[in-house]
Design a protein around this motif. Structure first.
Motif, short mmCIF file in Angstrom:
data_model
loop_
_atom_site.label_atom_id
_atom_site.label_comp_id
_atom_site.label_asym_id
_atom_site.label_seq_id
_atom_site.Cartn_x
_atom_site.Cartn_y
_atom_site.Cartn_z
N LYS A 98 0.81 -1.21 0.00
CA LYS A 98 0.00 0.00 0.00
C LYS A 98 0.85 1.27 0.00
O LYS A 98 0.36 2.34 -0.28
N THR A 99 2.14 1.13 0.34
CA THR A 99 3.02 2.28 0.46
C THR A 99 3.58 2.66 -0.91
O THR A 99 4.02 1.80 -1.65
N PRO A 100 3.55 3.95 -1.25
CA PRO A 100 4.17 4.37 -2.52
C PRO A 100 5.65 4.00 -2.53
O PRO A 100 6.30 4.03 -1.48
N PRO A 101 6.20 3.67 -3.71
CA PRO A 101 7.60 3.23 -3.77
C PRO A 101 8.59 4.22 -3.16
O PRO A 101 9.52 3.80 -2.48
N ALA A 102 8.41 5.51 -3.38
CA ALA A 102 9.34 6.49 -2.83
C ALA A 102 9.30 6.50 -1.30
O ALA A 102 10.34 6.56 -0.64
N ALA A 103 8.11 6.42 -0.73
CA ALA A 103 7.98 6.41 0.72
C ALA A 103 8.55 5.12 1.29
O ALA A 103 9.19 5.13 2.35
N ASP A 104 8.35 4.01 0.60
CA ASP A 104 8.89 2.73 1.04
C ASP A 104 10.42 2.77 1.02
O ASP A 104 11.07 2.30 1.94
N PHE A 105 10.99 3.35 -0.03
CA PHE A 105 12.45 3.51 -0.12
C PHE A 105 12.96 4.35 1.04
O PHE A 105 13.94 3.99 1.70
N GLU A 106 12.32 5.49 1.27
CA GLU A 106 12.74 6.39 2.35
C GLU A 106 12.67 5.69 3.71
O GLU A 106 13.56 5.85 4.55
N HIS A 107 11.61 4.93 3.93
CA HIS A 107 11.46 4.20 5.19
C HIS A 107 12.58 3.18 5.35
O HIS A 107 13.18 3.06 6.43
N SER A 108 12.85 2.43 4.29
CA SER A 108 13.91 1.42 4.34
C SER A 108 15.27 2.05 4.58
O SER A 108 16.08 1.55 5.37
N GLU A 139 19.81 3.31 8.19
CA GLU A 139 20.68 4.27 8.88
C GLU A 139 20.62 4.09 10.40
O GLU A 139 21.64 4.19 11.09
N GLN A 140 19.44 3.82 10.93
CA GLN A 140 19.29 3.60 12.37
C GLN A 140 20.02 2.33 12.81
O GLN A 140 20.67 2.31 13.87
N LEU A 141 19.93 1.27 11.98
CA LEU A 141 20.63 0.04 12.30
C LEU A 141 22.14 0.25 12.32
O LEU A 141 22.83 -0.23 13.22
N VAL A 142 22.65 0.97 11.34
CA VAL A 142 24.09 1.24 11.27
C VAL A 142 24.53 2.02 12.50
O VAL A 142 25.55 1.69 13.12
N ALA A 143 23.79 3.05 12.86
CA ALA A 143 24.15 3.85 14.03
C ALA A 143 24.15 3.00 15.29
O ALA A 143 25.07 3.11 16.12
N GLY A 190 19.95 -5.46 7.91
CA GLY A 190 20.56 -4.39 7.14
C GLY A 190 20.86 -4.81 5.71
O GLY A 190 20.63 -4.03 4.76
N ILE A 191 21.32 -6.03 5.51
CA ILE A 191 21.58 -6.52 4.16
C ILE A 191 20.28 -6.57 3.37
O ILE A 191 20.22 -6.17 2.21
N GLY A 192 19.21 -7.03 4.01
CA GLY A 192 17.91 -7.07 3.34
C GLY A 192 17.43 -5.67 2.96
O GLY A 192 16.92 -5.46 1.86
N LEU A 193 17.60 -4.73 3.87
CA LEU A 193 17.20 -3.34 3.59
C LEU A 193 18.04 -2.74 2.47
O LEU A 193 17.53 -2.06 1.59
N PHE A 194 19.35 -3.02 2.49
CA PHE A 194 20.24 -2.52 1.45
C PHE A 194 19.81 -3.05 0.09
O PHE A 194 19.73 -2.30 -0.89
N ARG A 195 19.53 -4.33 0.02
CA ARG A 195 19.11 -4.93 -1.26
C ARG A 195 17.79 -4.35 -1.74
O ARG A 195 17.60 -4.12 -2.92
N HIS A 196 16.89 -4.12 -0.81
CA HIS A 196 15.60 -3.51 -1.16
C HIS A 196 15.81 -2.10 -1.72
O HIS A 196 15.22 -1.73 -2.74
N CYS A 197 16.65 -1.32 -1.06
CA CYS A 197 16.93 0.05 -1.53
C CYS A 197 17.60 0.01 -2.91
O CYS A 197 17.24 0.80 -3.79
#
Length: 85
Positions: A10-20, A25-29, A48-55
């Motif tokens: 349901k989330t627009p792709p840009a918003a989903d990217f920004e969320h990921s 960034e929070q995980l890295v910190a 983090g690897i999953g989020l990176f691949r998604h981005c």
């Protein structure tokens, strides 16, 4: 039994990217803080690897959309963007 719809569908792709990206960034910190256990660090790294691949996939899809918009008849011939310095 009713099917559940994921939030990302349901989330627009840009918003989903920004969320990921924000979550990554929070995980890295948190990991850079060094206060996590080994198990937590490994779980965070895996997430983090999953989020990176998604981005990365989201960026590739956006690039393809831009190429299609620039030249719908020959998207592979569209010139890539040159970064401004």
């Amino acid at each position: 039994m009713a099917k559940t719809v994921s939030a990302t569908s349901k989330t627009p792709p840009a918003a989903d990217f920004e969320h990921s990206l924000d979550e990554l960034e929070q995980l890295v910190a948190k990991m850079e803080g060094g206060d996590m256990s080994l198990d937590d660090s490994l779980a965070s790294f895996e997430r983090g690897i999953g989020l990176f691949r998604h981005c990365q996939q989201s960026l590739e899809q956006a690039e393809l959309r831009v190429r299609l918009l620039l030249d719908p008849d020959a998207p592979d011939g569209a010139q890539p963007f040159e970064p401004e310095l």
